[in-house]
Scaffold this active site. Structure first.
Site, PDB file in Angstrom:
ATOM      1  N   ARG A  49       0.842  -1.197   0.000  1.00 23.14           N
ATOM      2  CA  ARG A  49       0.000   0.000   0.000  1.00 23.14           C
ATOM      3  C   ARG A  49       0.878   1.249   0.000  1.00 23.14           C
ATOM      4  O   ARG A  49       0.597   2.232  -0.674  1.00 23.14           O
ATOM      5  CB  ARG A  49      -0.945   0.027   1.201  1.00 23.14           C
ATOM      6  CG  ARG A  49      -1.682   1.362   1.324  1.00 23.14           C
ATOM      7  CD  ARG A  49      -2.759   1.384   2.401  1.00 23.14           C
ATOM      8  NE  ARG A  49      -2.421   0.663   3.596  1.00 23.14           N
ATOM      9  CZ  ARG A  49      -1.598   1.107   4.555  1.00 23.14           C
ATOM     10  NH1 ARG A  49      -0.981   2.272   4.427  1.00 23.14           N
ATOM     11  NH2 ARG A  49      -1.383   0.382   5.630  1.00 23.14           N
ATOM     12  N   TYR A 102     -17.153  16.319 -16.072  1.00 23.20           N
ATOM     13  CA  TYR A 102     -17.424  14.885 -15.992  1.00 23.20           C
ATOM     14  C   TYR A 102     -18.428  14.626 -14.867  1.00 23.20           C
ATOM     15  O   TYR A 102     -18.294  15.149 -13.759  1.00 23.20           O
ATOM     16  CB  TYR A 102     -16.112  14.136 -15.750  1.00 23.20           C
ATOM     17  CG  TYR A 102     -16.275  12.702 -15.327  1.00 23.20           C
ATOM     18  CD1 TYR A 102     -17.069  11.821 -16.067  1.00 23.20           C
ATOM     19  CD2 TYR A 102     -15.643  12.215 -14.191  1.00 23.20           C
ATOM     20  CE1 TYR A 102     -17.233  10.511 -15.672  1.00 23.20           C
ATOM     21  CE2 TYR A 102     -15.792  10.898 -13.790  1.00 23.20           C
ATOM     22  CZ  TYR A 102     -16.590  10.050 -14.532  1.00 23.20           C
ATOM     23  OH  TYR A 102     -16.748   8.749 -14.128  1.00 23.20           O
ATOM     24  N   ASP A 174      -7.730  18.554 -14.989  1.00 22.51           N
ATOM     25  CA  ASP A 174      -8.016  17.186 -15.413  1.00 22.51           C
ATOM     26  C   ASP A 174      -7.597  17.089 -16.878  1.00 22.51           C
ATOM     27  O   ASP A 174      -8.239  17.661 -17.764  1.00 22.51           O
ATOM     28  CB  ASP A 174      -9.506  16.888 -15.243  1.00 22.51           C
ATOM     29  CG  ASP A 174      -9.867  15.443 -15.587  1.00 22.51           C
ATOM     30  OD1 ASP A 174      -9.114  14.811 -16.349  1.00 22.51           O
ATOM     31  OD2 ASP A 174     -10.909  14.966 -15.112  1.00 22.51           O
ATOM     32  N   LYS A 199      -8.319   5.830 -19.367  1.00 22.79           N
ATOM     33  CA  LYS A 199      -8.659   6.335 -20.687  1.00 22.79           C
ATOM     34  C   LYS A 199      -7.440   6.298 -21.613  1.00 22.79           C
ATOM     35  O   LYS A 199      -6.914   5.230 -21.891  1.00 22.79           O
ATOM     36  CB  LYS A 199      -9.258   7.733 -20.553  1.00 22.79           C
ATOM     37  CG  LYS A 199     -10.331   7.864 -19.462  1.00 22.79           C
ATOM     38  CD  LYS A 199     -11.498   6.918 -19.610  1.00 22.79           C
ATOM     39  CE  LYS A 199     -12.693   7.239 -18.731  1.00 22.79           C
ATOM     40  NZ  LYS A 199     -12.479   7.273 -17.298  1.00 22.79           N
TER      41      LYS A 199
END
Length: 379
Positions: A49, A102, A174, A199
């Site tokens: 982690r 978005y 973004d 994406k």
């Protein structure tokens, strides 16, 4: 020595394995690491982690591609956004968001962060004065998408960085639609770049992920602390898949842009299309700014059709090569109806999208085949 983008995409953070010489970064599918005595960590690794060598390679590559000081990989784009918000903001703070955003980002602010005392105002990003007017004394973030999702609006990153910094706020960009190949917001004054690496960065519709790249080392350290404390990290196999996709990002974005330019031109001339949204079109409101800050104009095209909402929905069902589905940025072409799919969460708000809008994620197939598919579907 300064290297070009494609060289960095293939080599940054990805030196051959020192033990075996493997030229591809291994998948370190492990949760923990042997310590050489208490606190004797090998290269700083203790628990996956906190850090994992495969994830580190991805983070170093993303940092290099965006020209940042620290890159961080997350389990999804929204996990990255959540970590950023909770690192920078506290109850009582305020954020300016796009009026064309978005749907997941809107939902995160309106349905999650707002419950914890973070307020928000939407503003038209192409109007610098409107963004300035939306800023308050308690504003901590000015949140930018450029191009925006789904209306492909363009924001002047340098101008909005000035607005944010005058107010003592950070500018977040973004960069998912453009990818680091087409646009590097940090070079234009942004403080943090956000990606859904699902994406274009990953590029093959086979992995979900997100990233933050900070332009300031101290902010990067704060984000890294919260990444570890909150735990929504990219797993090693996901990081490996994303790295594999990055290697071809430059050549893919060139083909995406080639195809999208031809499709946008086709749609502009089609009698059943009423409006086309693509920043590469000279008539696009943000075209001149896009020319200034983007290498090319990307693979996303949106358009409105005659016949209203039902015709837009029916059109999405008629295509054959354009697959009806959410997401974007893969090698295959996708079509969707934002109002009922990706942007359903903004229905009834100031961010509601036109009901007759169709969004294309133009893939890298033979463009004549894509044009024929659209021509047949439009009729």
């Amino acid at each position: 020595m300064t290297h070009g983008f494609d060289t960095l995409a293939i080599h940054a953070g990805q030196e051959p394995d020192p033990r075996t010489g493997a030229v591809v970064v291994p998948i370190y599918q492990t949760s923990t690491y042997k310590q050489d005595g208490v606190g004797g960590l090998r290269e700083g690794y203790e628990y996956s982690r906190s850090a994992n060598p495969t994830r580190t390679a991805l983070e170093e590559c993303l940092q290099a591609l965006e020209g940042g000081r620290r890159g961080l990989a997350f389990a999804s784009g929204l996990a990255a956004e959540d970590a950023l918000i909770r690192t920078v903001c506290k109850p009582g703070d305020h954020v300016v968001i796009p009026d064309d955003a978005y749907g997941g980002t809107f939902r995160l602010f309106a349905k999650v962060a707002e419950r914890w005392g973070i307020s928000w105002t939407s503003a038209k990003l192409s109007d610098v004065a409107a963004v300035r007017a939306a800023v308050r004394p308690e504003t901590k973030l000015v949140w930018v998408e450029t191009p925006t999702n789904p209306l492909l609006g363009i924001a002047d990153i340098a101008a909005l960085a000035g607005v944010a910094h005058e107010a003592g706020a950070l500018l977040v960009v973004d960069n998912t639609f453009a990818s680091p190949y087409l646009q590097q917001p940090l070079a234009h004054g942004a403080d943090v770049v956000v990606h859904s690496t699902t994406k274009y960065v990953g590029g093959h519709s086979d992995v979900v992920g997100g990233a933050l790249i900070a332009g300031d080392a101290a902010l990067g350290d704060e984000l890294a602390y919260h990444q570890n404390a909150m735990g929504a990290v990219a797993g090693p196999f996901d990081a490996w898949l994303t790295l594999r996709g990055i290697k071809t990002l430059g050549v893919r974005m060139e083909r995406h842009s080639d195809n999208a330019e031809k499709i946008a031109a086709f749609l502009v001339d089609h009698p059943k299309v009423t409006k086309v949204y693509y920043p590469g079109l000279p008539e696009h409101q943000g075209h001149e700014i896009a020319v200034k800050q983007m290498l090319r104009f990307g693979g996303m095209v949106s358009f409105q059709v005659l016949g209203g909402e039902q015709e837009a929905v029916d059109l999405c069902d008629r295509t054959k090569l354009f697959t009806l589905g959410e997401s974007l940025g893969g090698v295959e072409s996708l079509i969707e109806h934002p109002g009922r799919m990706t942007h359903a969460s903004v229905a009834g708000t100031s961010l509601e999208v036109p009901a007759d809008l169709v969004r294309l994620s133009v893939g890298i197939e033979t463009v004549d085949d894509l044009l024929a598919d659209l021509a047949e579907a439009l009729g």
